[in-house]
Design a protein around this motif. Structure first.
Motif, PDB file in Angstrom:
ATOM      1  N   ALA A  43      28.631  14.143 -15.477  1.00 10.88           N
ATOM      2  CA  ALA A  43      29.319  12.854 -15.420  1.00 10.88           C
ATOM      3  C   ALA A  43      30.072  12.685 -14.103  1.00 10.88           C
ATOM      4  N   SER A  44      30.668  13.762 -13.602  1.00  6.07           N
ATOM      5  CA  SER A  44      31.396  13.685 -12.337  1.00  6.07           C
ATOM      6  C   SER A  44      30.460  13.359 -11.179  1.00  6.07           C
ATOM      7  N   VAL A  45      29.255  13.929 -11.196  1.00  5.71           N
ATOM      8  CA  VAL A  45      28.292  13.640 -10.136  1.00  5.71           C
ATOM      9  C   VAL A  45      27.903  12.169 -10.146  1.00  5.71           C
ATOM     10  N   LEU A  46      27.669  11.597 -11.309  1.00  3.56           N
ATOM     11  CA  LEU A  46      27.274  10.188 -11.401  1.00  3.56           C
ATOM     12  C   LEU A  46      28.375   9.264 -10.878  1.00  3.56           C
ATOM     13  N   ALA A  62      24.968   0.400 -15.032  1.00  3.38           N
ATOM     14  CA  ALA A  62      24.033   1.503 -15.237  1.00  3.38           C
ATOM     15  C   ALA A  62      24.760   2.846 -15.237  1.00  3.38           C
ATOM     16  N   VAL A  63      25.738   3.002 -14.345  1.00  2.61           N
ATOM     17  CA  VAL A  63      26.530   4.236 -14.316  1.00  2.61           C
ATOM     18  C   VAL A  63      27.318   4.387 -15.613  1.00  2.61           C
ATOM     19  N   ALA A  64      27.870   3.271 -16.084  1.00  2.10           N
ATOM     20  CA  ALA A  64      28.630   3.303 -17.334  1.00  2.10           C
ATOM     21  C   ALA A  64      27.766   3.772 -18.497  1.00  2.10           C
ATOM     22  N   LEU A  65      26.551   3.244 -18.593  1.00  5.82           N
ATOM     23  CA  LEU A  65      25.654   3.652 -19.671  1.00  5.82           C
ATOM     24  C   LEU A  65      25.232   5.113 -19.532  1.00  5.82           C
ATOM     25  N   ALA A  66      25.132   5.595 -18.288  1.00  6.02           N
ATOM     26  CA  ALA A  66      24.712   6.973 -18.063  1.00  6.02           C
ATOM     27  C   ALA A  66      25.808   7.974 -18.418  1.00  6.02           C
ATOM     28  N   ILE A  67      27.084   7.607 -18.211  1.00  4.97           N
ATOM     29  CA  ILE A  67      28.176   8.540 -18.518  1.00  4.97           C
ATOM     30  C   ILE A  67      28.708   8.371 -19.934  1.00  4.97           C
TER      31      ILE A  67
END
Length: 233
Positions: A43-46, A62-67
């Motif tokens: 999550a930190s990398v994203l 998209a970042v929100a959905l990924a984390i």
């Protein structure tokens, strides 16, 4: 004719040796900490890549959905750590879970003033991580992650409250550092669990060192005062 046991001088009462009466029940549970640290790293990398401009500004949702899955995974780790009676790890993982949920919601919904609110939340979390680090020195795995988390969330708080671009860039760089520390710690714990010995150093000391290297008698020391044994918490 009965005789009473002699009392120690000064009237002090010493508890008997309870080791022969102790029974240990093992739970079929693996350590959840590698999962927790790997989740922090990913999550930190994203988030760091988004702050550093690797992703376009339109990629916030998209970042929100990924984390967002990090919220579920770290909440699970926190629950399992509470069951393992590791209050420091459980508290840290549960709070990380809440932070990922808040960050995901703000990035996805873009509410008015969300950036400044998230900045205040990051500042409070940085203070919390600092307080946790001050008492987690003997658990070096947690301590290292906390020491990397404090400057990262402090920079994120500064970026959210002031809006200056260099603070966001600094937060992204420190986020990659946090990810590296968490990834190393997770890998070291996994190797240790698989091989039964410490392969990569994580600097255990005190009770954390004795839990792995010490004898059973060390583990039973002061057991009558542990949570779940004493009457009240």
């Amino acid at each position: 004719m009965t005789t009473s046991e002699p009392r120690p001088a000064g009237g002090r009462h010493f508890e008997p040796d309870l080791r022969s009466m102790t029974r240990i029940t093992l739970r079929p549970i693996a350590s959840p900490m590698p999962l927790g640290f790997y989740t922090v790293a990913i999550a930190s990398v994203l988030v760091a890549c988004f702050q550093l401009g690797v992703f376009p500004e339109t990629a916030g949702r998209a970042v929100a959905l990924a984390i967002l899955p990090a919220f579920v995974l770290q909440l699970l780790v926190g629950v399992l750590a509470f069951g393992a009676r590791d209050v420091l790890a459980a508290t840290l993982m549960a709070c990380f879970s809440g932070m990922w949920l808040a960050a995901a919601l703000v990035l996805a919904l873009q509410p008015p003033g969300g950036t400044r609110v998230l900045g205040v939340l990051n500042a409070v979390f940085a203070l919390f991580a600092l307080l946790m680090a001050s008492v987690a020195g003997r658990k070096r795995a947690l301590w290292c992650v906390l020491c990397a988390a404090v400057p990262r969330f402090s920079a994120a708080a500064l970026a959210g409250l002031t809006g200056v671009s260099w603070a966001a860039t600094l937060s992204g760089a420190l986020g990659l550092l946090l990810a590296a520390v968490a990834m190393y710690t997770a890998f070291a714990l996994m190797l240790e669990d698989m091989r039964g010995v410490e392969v990569l150093p994580i600097g255990r000391s005190g009770p954390a060192h004795h839990a792995v290297e010490g004898e059973l008698s060390v583990q039973l020391r002061d057991i009558e005062r542990q949570a779940g044994v004493r009457r009240t918490l």
